[in-house]
Design an enzyme around this catalytic site. Structure first.
Site: not given
Ligand SMILES: NC(=O)c1ccc[n+]([C@@H]2O[C@H](COP(=O)([O-])OP(=O)(O)OC[C@H]3O[C@@H](n4cnc5c(N)ncnc54)[C@H](OP(=O)(O)O)[C@@H]3O)[C@@H](O)[C@H]2O)c1
Length: 339
Positions: A41-42, A90, A108, A189
């Site tokens: 994690s960051r 990604h 994805k 998304d």
């Molecule tokens: N398969 C599914 O059902 C599903 C559902 C939702 C999302 N997704 C995919 O999963 C990915 C993440 O979605 P999420 O909803 O989990 O997002 P999120 O809650 O915003 O989490 C993303 C995480 O990535 C890290 N990160 C690294 N660089 C970042 C930056 N520049 N800005 C913000 N965060 C950064 C952060 O973790 P740290 O602070 O720990 O580094 C952050 O908590 C997306 O590509 C989305 O399309 C898939």
């Protein structure tokens, strides 16, 4: 290829601690023959809390001179990484993982555009490593059963597909959903799910027509994709960040129809009727978050020495990105990752 020896547990590394990382890691913890080895994690606090919650052996956080994920990829005990950063990162993170010799399962959409997807695939091929887009819907028993019914001719020849996915999301410019720098917008998304169903049922289209509404930040808050096929079949797909919808798929065939339960990305119910008009219902019990199926498939492929999964092959990830690129260019949505 550097597969773990048959029967040896695979050591997983998880990159990021956001919303989806939590849900997928809950299933990773249930996955047979797998070890939660490290999370990055960051932030030090988030890394430690996440590691503690799920029982990871190690955690990494950003340090002067080395990002958290670079340290995780330097860890020789990590076999495979699951990447859960916002889409715009990604490509960068998966490139670093593959370069460091790790197998990759990436959320994805695989990348922000087709060029980035092709670059990752080239690198995975060069490095002889496994790479898979974590489009979990493809791996679910309900999705596979729907495809089985339709491909066996249960509803005749498919002529149209309709699919919607929408919710009224609160505008928050700091949230990746709304942030152009993170690849925000409904298309990247949400549209990937209706698209998954459409290409599963009808194959890849001959034409794509996109319409939608952009907000003042230049991202699409709603889009409609019409997929056209040379034989006259069509798909109409809607995804929205500004309005709610049931989130179902309807497939119409020359001898019947099929409809999923809601939400279409994790349907637990299928209804279908063949030529006799009798409606059959199948329910799918799931004791996990539903991500276990894609994770199990990744483990199977890695142990078998396969570079890609036949359920989510590389060329299909690229073709999906090409459709999204085409739709984005029609909508006028541009991201920093495009150059
Ligand atoms: N398969 C599914 O059902 C599903 C559902 C939702 C999302 N997704 C995919 O999963 C990915 C993440 O979605 P999420 O909803 O989990 O997002 P999120 O809650 O915003 O989490 C993303 C995480 O990535 C890290 N990160 C690294 N660089 C970042 C930056 N520049 N800005 C913000 N965060 C950064 C952060 O973790 P740290 O602070 O720990 O580094 C952050 O908590 C997306 O590509 C989305 O399309 C898939």
């Amino acid at each position: 290829m550097i597969p773990a020896a048959q029967g040896q547990p695979l050591n997983w590394g998880v990159v990021a601690t956001g919303r989806i990382a939590h849900r997928v890691t809950a299933d990773l913890a249930r996955l047979e023959n797998s070890v939660l080895h490290a999370v990055s994690s960051r932030s030090a606090a988030a890394a430690k809390a996440f590691a503690g919650q799920y029982g990871f052996a190690t955690s990494y956080h950003d340090q002067p001179g080395a990002t958290a994920y670079e340290q995780l990829f330097d860890d020789p005990d990590v076999d495979v990484v699951y990447i859960a950063t916002p889409h715009a990162r990604h490509h960068e993170v998966a490139t670093a993982a593959l370069t460091a010799g790790k197998h990759v399962v990436c959320e994805k959409p695989l990348t922000v555009n087709a060029r980035e997807a092709q670059e990752l695939i080239l690198l995975a091929r060069e490095q002889e490593l496994f790479l898979m887009e974590a489009m979990w819907t493809r791996f679910l028993p309900s999705t596979r059963r729907a495809l089985e019914v339709v491909r066996a001719g249960g509803i005749g020849t498919v002529r149209w597909v309709q699919a919607d996915l929408g919710f009224a999301a609160t505008y928050d410019p700091r949230d990746r959903l709304w942030d152009p720098a993170a690849g925000g917008g409904a298309l990247l998304d949400l549209a990937a799910y209706p698209l998954t169903w459409a290409v599963g049922m009808l194959g890849f289209p001959d034409s794509v027509t996109a319409a939608g509404r952009l907000n003042r930040d230049g991202i699409d808050v709603q889009n409609t994709l019409t997929l056209g096929y040379a034989d006259g079949a069509a798909a109409q797909l809607v995804s929205s960040l500004e309005s709610a919808s049931p989130g179902i798929v309807t497939v119409s065939g020359t001898k019947g129809w099929l409809r999923t339960g809601s939400p279409l990305y994790n349907a637990r119910r299928l209804e279908y009727a063949g030529p006799d008009g009798r409606v059959q219902v199948e329910e799918f019990y799931e004791a996990t978050e539903g991500f276990i199926h894609e994770l199990r498939e990744a483990g199977r492929c890695i142990r078998a020495g396969l570079p890609e999964s036949p359920l989510m092959p590389w060329h299909e990830s690229v073709k999906i990105m090409q459709i999204l690129d085409d739709a984005r260019s029609q909508l006028g949505v541009h991201y920093e990752n495009d150059r």
